[in-house]
Design a protein around this motif. Sequence first.
Motif, mmCIF file in Angstrom:
data_model
loop_
_atom_site.group_PDB
_atom_site.id
_atom_site.type_symbol
_atom_site.label_atom_id
_atom_site.label_comp_id
_atom_site.label_asym_id
_atom_site.label_seq_id
_atom_site.Cartn_x
_atom_site.Cartn_y
_atom_site.Cartn_z
ATOM 1 N N ASP A 187 0.819 -1.224 0.000
ATOM 2 C CA ASP A 187 0.000 0.000 0.000
ATOM 3 C C ASP A 187 0.855 1.278 0.000
ATOM 4 O OD1 ASP A 187 0.930 -0.412 2.537
ATOM 5 O OD2 ASP A 187 -0.966 0.041 3.556
ATOM 6 N N CYS A 188 2.159 1.148 -0.089
ATOM 7 C CA CYS A 188 3.030 2.344 -0.182
ATOM 8 C C CYS A 188 3.109 2.796 -1.644
ATOM 9 C CB CYS A 188 4.421 2.034 0.368
ATOM 10 S SG CYS A 188 4.476 1.917 2.154
ATOM 11 N N ALA A 189 1.962 3.247 -2.169
ATOM 12 C CA ALA A 189 1.861 3.540 -3.609
ATOM 13 C C ALA A 189 2.777 4.687 -4.028
ATOM 14 C CB ALA A 189 0.411 3.863 -3.964
ATOM 15 N N ASN A 190 2.913 5.709 -3.162
ATOM 16 C CA ASN A 190 3.768 6.852 -3.535
ATOM 17 C C ASN A 190 5.230 6.421 -3.637
ATOM 18 O OD1 ASN A 190 1.481 8.528 -3.252
ATOM 19 N ND2 ASN A 190 1.873 8.695 -1.048
ATOM 20 N N LEU A 191 5.633 5.593 -2.681
ATOM 21 C CA LEU A 191 7.024 5.134 -2.655
ATOM 22 C C LEU A 191 7.309 4.231 -3.860
ATOM 23 C CD1 LEU A 191 9.596 5.187 -0.856
ATOM 24 C CD2 LEU A 191 8.756 3.108 0.259
ATOM 25 N N ILE A 192 6.359 3.388 -4.189
ATOM 26 C CA ILE A 192 6.546 2.460 -5.317
ATOM 27 C C ILE A 192 6.628 3.246 -6.644
ATOM 28 C CG2 ILE A 192 5.408 0.598 -6.615
ATOM 29 C CD1 ILE A 192 4.397 -0.393 -3.768
ATOM 30 N N ALA A 193 5.766 4.260 -6.784
ATOM 31 C CA ALA A 193 5.790 5.068 -8.018
ATOM 32 C C ALA A 193 7.081 5.881 -8.103
ATOM 33 C CB ALA A 193 4.573 5.989 -8.061
ATOM 34 N N TRP A 194 7.504 6.449 -6.961
ATOM 35 C CA TRP A 194 8.771 7.214 -6.916
ATOM 36 C C TRP A 194 9.933 6.315 -7.319
ATOM 37 C CZ3 TRP A 194 12.583 5.509 -3.614
ATOM 38 C CH2 TRP A 194 13.732 6.307 -3.516
ATOM 39 N N ARG A 195 9.925 5.084 -6.816
ATOM 40 C CA ARG A 195 11.035 4.171 -7.110
ATOM 41 C C ARG A 195 11.136 3.918 -8.617
ATOM 42 N NH1 ARG A 195 11.835 -1.933 -4.643
ATOM 43 N NH2 ARG A 195 14.087 -1.952 -4.894
ATOM 44 N N GLN A 196 9.982 3.767 -9.264
ATOM 45 C CA GLN A 196 10.003 3.554 -10.727
ATOM 46 C C GLN A 196 10.566 4.766 -11.449
ATOM 47 O OE1 GLN A 196 6.000 2.445 -11.662
ATOM 48 N NE2 GLN A 196 6.372 0.268 -11.270
#
Length: 206
Positions: A187-196
């Motif tokens: 559920d850490c969607a912001n972190l996952i998108a930032w990582r990409q």
Amino acid sequence: MKIYDFEGFPNPARIRIALAEKNLTDQVTFVSVDVPGGEHKTKEFLARNPSGLVPALELDDGTVISECTAITEYIDAVSEGPSLTGETPKERAVTHMMQRRAEAELLDAVAAYFHHATPGLGPDIETSQCADWGNLQKERALRGMRYFDDVLADREFMTGDSFSMVDITAFAGLAFADFAKIDVPADCANLIAWRQRVASRPSIAG
Ligand SMILES: N[C@@H](CCC(=O)N[C@@H](CS)C(=O)NCC(=O)O)C(=O)O
């Protein structure tokens, strides 16, 4: 300039990314230190960096600078292009603060879990393990991921609109977490998108 490091390890990767961001990779000689073989604990290496850790930067006058934050600040100060450490006093202070958080709450916490609660680098190197403390650090890393997920709710990068050394540190922290088998909460969607976004930068994607 020489960089003593071991390619593929998370902290050396931070400096390789910083050098690539600043177009300095070609100006550096990399000297490989056999960390899995314990070379970083030899008298010769400890004379260079008493912490017994990589990376270490050696300047042409023989000065040795260790700690990724210090190395990145040096690299940033001697090169052109967008700053990795902030331009104004406020930016520099915020970047330094967030860098410390990215280390303490993520990268170093993952490292402590790896070195204390898993076989780490093997019995010859991991001579003073404390599994309970390592497992507490895993929880700390997971809290850190949630903290950085919140931070990224209203910004593109860790300190605002510009890529900085904090993004490098947090990116290395997540890479180390993968290696140590600590999953980023789904559920850490912001972190996952930032990582990409960060992974697609030329300094990382190559
Ligand atoms: N705080 C240091 C951390 C450096 C570090 O932990 N490096 C790891 C490689 S990723 C290392 O040398 N580990 C060897 C060991 O723990 O024995 C920095 O910012 O440079």
